[in-house]
Design a protein around this motif. Sequence first.
Motif, PDB file in Angstrom:
ATOM      1  N   GLN A  14       0.536   4.851  -2.176  1.00  0.00           N
ATOM      2  CA  GLN A  14       0.411   6.171  -1.575  1.00  0.00           C
ATOM      3  C   GLN A  14       1.489   7.129  -2.058  1.00  0.00           C
ATOM      4  O   GLN A  14       1.266   8.328  -2.102  1.00  0.00           O
ATOM      5  CB  GLN A  14       0.469   6.044  -0.045  1.00  0.00           C
ATOM      6  CG  GLN A  14      -0.738   5.311   0.543  1.00  0.00           C
ATOM      7  CD  GLN A  14      -0.596   5.029   2.028  1.00  0.00           C
ATOM      8  OE1 GLN A  14       0.506   5.103   2.579  1.00  0.00           O
ATOM      9  NE2 GLN A  14      -1.700   4.684   2.670  1.00  0.00           N
ATOM     10  N   HIS A  36     -15.990   3.674  -3.564  1.00  0.00           N
ATOM     11  CA  HIS A  36     -16.068   2.829  -2.362  1.00  0.00           C
ATOM     12  C   HIS A  36     -15.925   1.346  -2.718  1.00  0.00           C
ATOM     13  O   HIS A  36     -16.648   0.498  -2.199  1.00  0.00           O
ATOM     14  CB  HIS A  36     -17.391   3.082  -1.614  1.00  0.00           C
ATOM     15  CG  HIS A  36     -17.620   4.526  -1.282  1.00  0.00           C
ATOM     16  ND1 HIS A  36     -16.878   5.206  -0.338  1.00  0.00           N
ATOM     17  CD2 HIS A  36     -18.503   5.434  -1.795  1.00  0.00           C
ATOM     18  CE1 HIS A  36     -17.288   6.466  -0.271  1.00  0.00           C
ATOM     19  NE2 HIS A  36     -18.273   6.618  -1.141  1.00  0.00           N
ATOM     20  N   ARG A  78     -11.435   4.480  -8.011  1.00  0.00           N
ATOM     21  CA  ARG A  78     -11.925   3.255  -7.386  1.00  0.00           C
ATOM     22  C   ARG A  78     -12.347   3.533  -5.950  1.00  0.00           C
ATOM     23  O   ARG A  78     -13.420   3.105  -5.496  1.00  0.00           O
ATOM     24  CB  ARG A  78     -10.838   2.176  -7.417  1.00  0.00           C
ATOM     25  CG  ARG A  78     -11.210   0.915  -6.619  1.00  0.00           C
ATOM     26  CD  ARG A  78     -10.098  -0.114  -6.625  1.00  0.00           C
ATOM     27  NE  ARG A  78      -8.855   0.366  -6.047  1.00  0.00           N
ATOM     28  CZ  ARG A  78      -8.632   0.494  -4.733  1.00  0.00           C
ATOM     29  NH1 ARG A  78      -9.600   0.212  -3.861  1.00  0.00           N
ATOM     30  NH2 ARG A  78      -7.454   0.915  -4.297  1.00  0.00           N
ATOM     31  N   GLU A  79     -11.492   4.252  -5.206  1.00  0.00           N
ATOM     32  CA  GLU A  79     -11.812   4.565  -3.822  1.00  0.00           C
ATOM     33  C   GLU A  79     -13.003   5.508  -3.727  1.00  0.00           C
ATOM     34  O   GLU A  79     -13.812   5.404  -2.790  1.00  0.00           O
ATOM     35  CB  GLU A  79     -10.588   5.166  -3.133  1.00  0.00           C
ATOM     36  CG  GLU A  79      -9.457   4.148  -2.946  1.00  0.00           C
ATOM     37  CD  GLU A  79      -8.275   4.722  -2.188  1.00  0.00           C
ATOM     38  OE1 GLU A  79      -8.168   5.969  -2.118  1.00  0.00           O
ATOM     39  OE2 GLU A  79      -7.471   3.930  -1.668  1.00  0.00           O
ATOM     40  N   ALA A  80     -13.137   6.416  -4.700  1.00  0.00           N
ATOM     41  CA  ALA A  80     -14.293   7.313  -4.702  1.00  0.00           C
ATOM     42  C   ALA A  80     -15.590   6.537  -4.892  1.00  0.00           C
ATOM     43  O   ALA A  80     -16.660   6.963  -4.427  1.00  0.00           O
ATOM     44  CB  ALA A  80     -14.137   8.361  -5.807  1.00  0.00           C
ATOM     45  N   TRP A 106      -2.562   6.260 -10.590  1.00  0.00           N
ATOM     46  CA  TRP A 106      -3.051   7.189  -9.574  1.00  0.00           C
ATOM     47  C   TRP A 106      -4.536   7.464  -9.748  1.00  0.00           C
ATOM     48  O   TRP A 106      -5.305   7.457  -8.776  1.00  0.00           O
ATOM     49  CB  TRP A 106      -2.242   8.473  -9.677  1.00  0.00           C
ATOM     50  CG  TRP A 106      -2.511   9.486  -8.593  1.00  0.00           C
ATOM     51  CD1 TRP A 106      -1.945   9.528  -7.349  1.00  0.00           C
ATOM     52  CD2 TRP A 106      -3.382  10.616  -8.682  1.00  0.00           C
ATOM     53  NE1 TRP A 106      -2.416  10.612  -6.649  1.00  0.00           N
ATOM     54  CE2 TRP A 106      -3.295  11.289  -7.435  1.00  0.00           C
ATOM     55  CE3 TRP A 106      -4.209  11.118  -9.685  1.00  0.00           C
ATOM     56  CZ2 TRP A 106      -4.026  12.462  -7.179  1.00  0.00           C
ATOM     57  CZ3 TRP A 106      -4.948  12.270  -9.424  1.00  0.00           C
ATOM     58  CH2 TRP A 106      -4.858  12.927  -8.189  1.00  0.00           C
ATOM     59  N   LYS A 163     -13.157  -1.901  -3.066  1.00  0.00           N
ATOM     60  CA  LYS A 163     -11.831  -2.459  -2.846  1.00  0.00           C
ATOM     61  C   LYS A 163     -11.317  -3.038  -4.162  1.00  0.00           C
ATOM     62  O   LYS A 163     -12.083  -3.231  -5.112  1.00  0.00           O
ATOM     63  CB  LYS A 163     -11.893  -3.541  -1.769  1.00  0.00           C
ATOM     64  CG  LYS A 163     -12.261  -3.002  -0.391  1.00  0.00           C
ATOM     65  CD  LYS A 163     -12.262  -4.115   0.646  1.00  0.00           C
ATOM     66  CE  LYS A 163     -12.593  -3.562   2.035  1.00  0.00           C
ATOM     67  NZ  LYS A 163     -12.610  -4.621   3.063  1.00  0.00           N
ATOM     68  N   GLN A 164     -10.031  -3.311  -4.209  1.00  0.00           N
ATOM     69  CA  GLN A 164      -9.447  -3.834  -5.446  1.00  0.00           C
ATOM     70  C   GLN A 164     -10.129  -5.116  -5.890  1.00  0.00           C
ATOM     71  O   GLN A 164     -10.441  -5.289  -7.070  1.00  0.00           O
ATOM     72  CB  GLN A 164      -7.941  -4.067  -5.250  1.00  0.00           C
ATOM     73  CG  GLN A 164      -7.149  -2.787  -5.063  1.00  0.00           C
ATOM     74  CD  GLN A 164      -5.696  -3.030  -4.716  1.00  0.00           C
ATOM     75  OE1 GLN A 164      -5.304  -4.148  -4.369  1.00  0.00           O
ATOM     76  NE2 GLN A 164      -4.879  -1.993  -4.796  1.00  0.00           N
ATOM     77  N   ARG A 217      -6.709   4.349  -8.814  1.00  0.00           N
ATOM     78  CA  ARG A 217      -6.872   4.212  -7.364  1.00  0.00           C
ATOM     79  C   ARG A 217      -7.833   5.268  -6.818  1.00  0.00           C
ATOM     80  O   ARG A 217      -8.726   4.963  -6.007  1.00  0.00           O
ATOM     81  CB  ARG A 217      -5.517   4.345  -6.675  1.00  0.00           C
ATOM     82  CG  ARG A 217      -5.613   4.355  -5.141  1.00  0.00           C
ATOM     83  CD  ARG A 217      -4.222   4.371  -4.520  1.00  0.00           C
ATOM     84  NE  ARG A 217      -4.316   4.388  -3.069  1.00  0.00           N
ATOM     85  CZ  ARG A 217      -4.212   5.512  -2.333  1.00  0.00           C
ATOM     86  NH1 ARG A 217      -4.014   6.675  -2.919  1.00  0.00           N
ATOM     87  NH2 ARG A 217      -4.307   5.445  -1.011  1.00  0.00           N
ATOM     88  N   ARG A 218      -7.683   6.515  -7.267  1.00  0.00           N
ATOM     89  CA  ARG A 218      -8.522   7.605  -6.772  1.00  0.00           C
ATOM     90  C   ARG A 218     -10.002   7.364  -7.081  1.00  0.00           C
ATOM     91  O   ARG A 218     -10.871   7.500  -6.208  1.00  0.00           O
ATOM     92  CB  ARG A 218      -8.067   8.935  -7.389  1.00  0.00           C
ATOM     93  CG  ARG A 218      -8.840  10.157  -6.894  1.00  0.00           C
ATOM     94  CD  ARG A 218      -8.347  11.416  -7.572  1.00  0.00           C
ATOM     95  NE  ARG A 218      -8.731  11.461  -8.973  1.00  0.00           N
ATOM     96  CZ  ARG A 218      -9.928  11.888  -9.402  1.00  0.00           C
ATOM     97  NH1 ARG A 218     -10.864  12.259  -8.541  1.00  0.00           N
ATOM     98  NH2 ARG A 218     -10.188  11.933 -10.701  1.00  0.00           N
ATOM     99  N   GLU A 228      -2.398  -0.220 -10.434  1.00  0.00           N
ATOM    100  CA  GLU A 228      -2.392   0.996  -9.622  1.00  0.00           C
ATOM    101  C   GLU A 228      -0.994   1.366  -9.163  1.00  0.00           C
ATOM    102  O   GLU A 228      -0.699   2.547  -8.953  1.00  0.00           O
ATOM    103  CB  GLU A 228      -3.299   0.814  -8.401  1.00  0.00           C
ATOM    104  CG  GLU A 228      -4.779   0.811  -8.730  1.00  0.00           C
ATOM    105  CD  GLU A 228      -5.668   0.719  -7.499  1.00  0.00           C
ATOM    106  OE1 GLU A 228      -6.898   0.809  -7.663  1.00  0.00           O
ATOM    107  OE2 GLU A 228      -5.127   0.564  -6.382  1.00  0.00           O
ATOM    108  N   MET A 283       0.825  -1.208   0.000  1.00  0.00           N
ATOM    109  CA  MET A 283       0.000   0.000   0.000  1.00  0.00           C
ATOM    110  C   MET A 283       0.858   1.256   0.000  1.00  0.00           C
ATOM    111  O   MET A 283       0.512   2.270  -0.551  1.00  0.00           O
ATOM    112  CB  MET A 283      -0.934  -0.007   1.204  1.00  0.00           C
ATOM    113  CG  MET A 283      -1.909   1.159   1.212  1.00  0.00           C
ATOM    114  SD  MET A 283      -2.998   1.135  -0.232  1.00  0.00           S
ATOM    115  CE  MET A 283      -4.037  -0.268   0.150  1.00  0.00           C
TER     116      MET A 283
END
Length: 274
Positions: free
Chosen positions: A5, A29, A25-27, A19, A31-32, A22-23, A50, A1
């Motif tokens: 970051q 909600h 995907r997390e937005a 980048w 997980k990979q 990842r951004r 990622e 991780m």
Amino acid sequence: MANVQTLDPNASPLDYYGWELRRLREAAHLKQGQLGDIIFCTGSLIGQIETTKKVPTRDFSERVDAALGTDGLFSRLVGLVLRSQLPTWFQPYADMEAQATYISTYQAQVVYGLLQTEAYARALLAVGNPDKVDEMTAARLDRQRILHAANPPASWVVLSEAALLQEVGGPDVMRRQLTRLLEFRDHPWVQIQVLPFTAGQHTGMMGTFTLLRFEDDPDLFYVDSYDQGHMTANPHVIKERTVGYARLQATALSPEDSAALIARVMEERYGDQP
């Protein structure tokens, strides 16, 4: 991780792609592994892309766009990512190749890159780039998209007979590669001719070269060597090489006789052996 970051989106197109993946995907909600389930791949692959450990494909990018509703963002980015995997010295030529209206090339040893199968390209690239063969193969295959564009360049390819006989990747790879060449027989914008050994001395003895023509820009002559390429619009060079190429075409077998030779070599040299 920690690698994720510290990823710098300004470092390269591949870093920016990872980048953004990842951004977004997390937005969403996710997980990979959850995103992987949606687009039919592993969460590990998502993580590798990622963190720039893997280069994304065009198919992967289209599926991510659909899953995350990103309006084609990754489908647009992947072209830049794949182009960046080409050798730095080759990238200016690839940019011009993609804009050309006419491509005329003589290939002295191997099949022209835009006509190569994945297995053939992989075998070639693995010789000098074993650690980057996946990335460079993907980049080479992406270049081939111009032949299937709505307005593709008219492409004339003269192959030395040596390109048919030089075994790359083994008999099965060669058979599939020659089959690919035969598939272009009815292509409206691609013409393939073979220059037989019986032609003797000819105007391509200097080696492989390519001429690019454009609608509104000067013609370009391109030749590459072991670790660099040379591109020029010098009128004298263009005139000399254009005449030389016309002579190569006149000396080479007709497209029909070329196809017959390719088929014969495919069966006699790379066919099923007893």
